[in-house]
Design a protein around this motif. Structure first.
Motif, PDB file in Angstrom:
ATOM      1  N   GLU A  29      89.782  25.807 -68.531  1.00 23.29           N
ATOM      2  CA  GLU A  29      91.109  25.643 -69.112  1.00 23.29           C
ATOM      3  C   GLU A  29      91.917  26.924 -68.958  1.00 23.29           C
ATOM      4  N   ARG A  30      93.173  26.801 -68.609  1.00 19.04           N
ATOM      5  CA  ARG A  30      94.005  27.996 -68.476  1.00 19.04           C
ATOM      6  C   ARG A  30      94.606  28.340 -69.833  1.00 19.04           C
ATOM      7  N   VAL A  31      94.921  29.610 -70.014  1.00 19.93           N
ATOM      8  CA  VAL A  31      95.430  30.093 -71.291  1.00 19.93           C
ATOM      9  C   VAL A  31      96.926  30.330 -71.166  1.00 19.93           C
ATOM     10  N   VAL A  32      97.707  29.714 -72.057  1.00 17.11           N
ATOM     11  CA  VAL A  32      99.157  29.905 -72.091  1.00 17.11           C
ATOM     12  C   VAL A  32      99.489  30.613 -73.387  1.00 17.11           C
ATOM     13  N   LYS A  33     100.227  31.738 -73.273  1.00 21.18           N
ATOM     14  CA  LYS A  33     100.590  32.519 -74.454  1.00 21.18           C
ATOM     15  C   LYS A  33     102.094  32.488 -74.659  1.00 21.18           C
ATOM     16  N   ASP A  34     102.502  32.574 -75.937  1.00 22.85           N
ATOM     17  CA  ASP A  34     103.929  32.588 -76.253  1.00 22.85           C
ATOM     18  C   ASP A  34     104.497  33.995 -76.080  1.00 22.85           C
ATOM     19  N   SER A  35     105.733  34.196 -76.517  1.00 24.03           N
ATOM     20  CA  SER A  35     106.422  35.462 -76.284  1.00 24.03           C
ATOM     21  C   SER A  35     105.795  36.643 -77.025  1.00 24.03           C
TER      22      SER A  35
ATOM     23  N   VAL B  31     110.509  23.074 -82.206  1.00 25.42           N
ATOM     24  CA  VAL B  31     110.074  22.013 -81.303  1.00 25.42           C
ATOM     25  C   VAL B  31     108.654  21.644 -81.691  1.00 25.42           C
ATOM     26  N   ARG B  32     108.425  20.365 -81.955  1.00 20.34           N
ATOM     27  CA  ARG B  32     107.113  19.903 -82.408  1.00 20.34           C
ATOM     28  C   ARG B  32     106.367  19.202 -81.279  1.00 20.34           C
ATOM     29  N   ASN B  33     105.047  19.225 -81.397  1.00 24.49           N
ATOM     30  CA  ASN B  33     104.160  18.462 -80.517  1.00 24.49           C
ATOM     31  C   ASN B  33     104.381  18.782 -79.036  1.00 24.49           C
ATOM     32  N   ILE B  34     104.149  20.040 -78.655  1.00 28.52           N
ATOM     33  CA  ILE B  34     104.316  20.425 -77.250  1.00 28.52           C
ATOM     34  C   ILE B  34     103.113  19.983 -76.432  1.00 28.52           C
ATOM     35  N   ARG B  35     103.322  19.926 -75.125  1.00 31.16           N
ATOM     36  CA  ARG B  35     102.250  19.625 -74.179  1.00 31.16           C
ATOM     37  C   ARG B  35     102.261  20.709 -73.122  1.00 31.16           C
ATOM     38  N   LEU B  36     101.122  21.282 -72.783  1.00 29.30           N
ATOM     39  CA  LEU B  36     101.039  22.314 -71.760  1.00 29.30           C
ATOM     40  C   LEU B  36     100.839  21.659 -70.402  1.00 29.30           C
ATOM     41  N   VAL B  37     101.676  22.048 -69.441  1.00 24.70           N
ATOM     42  CA  VAL B  37     101.639  21.468 -68.103  1.00 24.70           C
ATOM     43  C   VAL B  37     101.730  22.581 -67.063  1.00 24.70           C
ATOM     44  N   ASP B  38     101.429  22.250 -65.817  1.00 24.16           N
ATOM     45  CA  ASP B  38     101.665  23.155 -64.695  1.00 24.16           C
ATOM     46  C   ASP B  38     103.036  22.810 -64.140  1.00 24.16           C
ATOM     47  N   GLY B  39     104.055  23.434 -64.677  1.00 24.84           N
ATOM     48  CA  GLY B  39     105.423  23.112 -64.290  1.00 24.84           C
ATOM     49  C   GLY B  39     105.914  23.947 -63.127  1.00 24.84           C
ATOM     50  N   VAL B  40     107.197  23.799 -62.846  1.00 24.23           N
ATOM     51  CA  VAL B  40     107.850  24.511 -61.751  1.00 24.23           C
ATOM     52  C   VAL B  40     108.526  25.762 -62.309  1.00 24.23           C
ATOM     53  N   ASP B  41     108.465  26.856 -61.583  1.00 28.95           N
ATOM     54  CA  ASP B  41     109.123  28.118 -61.941  1.00 28.95           C
ATOM     55  C   ASP B  41     108.718  28.640 -63.309  1.00 28.95           C
ATOM     56  N   GLY B  42     107.471  28.492 -63.701  1.00 28.95           N
ATOM     57  CA  GLY B  42     107.001  29.035 -64.969  1.00 28.95           C
ATOM     58  C   GLY B  42     107.293  28.186 -66.180  1.00 28.95           C
ATOM     59  N   HIS B  43     107.860  27.011 -65.992  1.00 34.58           N
ATOM     60  CA  HIS B  43     108.113  26.094 -67.115  1.00 34.58           C
ATOM     61  C   HIS B  43     106.795  25.393 -67.423  1.00 34.58           C
TER      62      HIS B  43
ATOM     63  N   LEU C 204     110.097  23.893 -71.053  1.00 34.37           N
ATOM     64  CA  LEU C 204     110.461  25.239 -71.478  1.00 34.37           C
ATOM     65  C   LEU C 204     109.435  26.232 -70.940  1.00 34.37           C
ATOM     66  N   LYS C 205     109.851  27.484 -70.861  1.00 36.06           N
ATOM     67  CA  LYS C 205     108.926  28.553 -70.504  1.00 36.06           C
ATOM     68  C   LYS C 205     108.276  29.069 -71.775  1.00 36.06           C
ATOM     69  N   SER C 206     107.010  29.422 -71.680  1.00 42.10           N
ATOM     70  CA  SER C 206     106.307  29.924 -72.861  1.00 42.10           C
ATOM     71  C   SER C 206     106.837  31.294 -73.284  1.00 42.10           C
ATOM     72  N   SER C 207     107.561  31.992 -72.408  1.00 46.83           N
ATOM     73  CA  SER C 207     108.087  33.311 -72.744  1.00 46.83           C
ATOM     74  C   SER C 207     109.311  33.251 -73.646  1.00 46.83           C
ATOM     75  N   VAL C 208     109.866  32.069 -73.905  1.00 45.59           N
ATOM     76  CA  VAL C 208     111.053  31.954 -74.768  1.00 45.59           C
ATOM     77  C   VAL C 208     110.750  31.235 -76.084  1.00 45.59           C
ATOM     78  N   VAL C 209     109.458  31.039 -76.385  1.00 45.69           N
ATOM     79  CA  VAL C 209     109.084  30.392 -77.630  1.00 45.69           C
ATOM     80  C   VAL C 209     108.069  31.226 -78.390  1.00 45.69           C
ATOM     81  N   LYS C 210     107.969  30.954 -79.685  1.00 41.58           N
ATOM     82  CA  LYS C 210     106.993  31.607 -80.549  1.00 41.58           C
ATOM     83  C   LYS C 210     106.287  30.516 -81.343  1.00 41.58           C
ATOM     84  N   LYS C 211     104.988  30.648 -81.493  1.00 46.14           N
ATOM     85  CA  LYS C 211     104.220  29.644 -82.238  1.00 46.14           C
ATOM     86  C   LYS C 211     104.683  29.605 -83.681  1.00 46.14           C
TER      87      LYS C 211
END
Length: 119
Positions: free
Chosen positions: A47-53, A85-97, A111-118
């Motif tokens: 599993e890949r790890v996605v981190k917020d801002s 924003v509730r109930n997000i889903r992590l995907v392999d998007g385009v341009d870092g989204h 959305l990009k994970s760099s513009v959100v906070k848990k």
């Protein structure tokens, strides 16, 4: 000079060189820490790890808060900072989204994970 440096894990180039604590591939530009190269290969299949801002690890189903105002194409107003924003889903998007979600008033978007906070 290059006798005990590992080849590039991306393109298998054998002409890697050290730059401070990193090993760099001159052909593809990939940089990595030589001690962690074995663990990266193990995580690549998992599993890949996605981190917020701020560095918190995000998972499917989490709620996040937008930390900066975002422009939305085709909309006179964008998404304001502080929008939850509730109930997000992590995907392999385009341009870092890498977050797929529904934003109230805007609908489904990525959305990009760099513009959100848990939240």
């Amino acid at each position: 000079m290059n006798e005990n440096l590992p080849p590039c894990p991306k393109c298998s180039c054998e002409y890697t060189y050290e730059m401070n604590a990193l090993v760099v591939c001159p052909e593809c530009g990939h940089e990595w820490v030589p001690g962690e190269s074995g663990t990266e290969g193990g995580d690549a299949g998992g599993e890949r790890v996605v981190k917020d801002s701020v560095g918190n690890v995000l998972q499917d189903g989490d709620s996040v808060v937008v930390v900066k105002a975002l422009k939305v194409k085709g909309s006179p107003s964008g998404i304001k900072a502080g929008t939850k924003v509730r109930n997000i889903r992590l995907v392999d998007g385009v341009d870092g989204h890498d977050i797929d979600c529904k934003v109230d008033g805007f609908g489904a978007m990525q959305l990009k994970s760099s513009v959100v906070k848990k939240a």
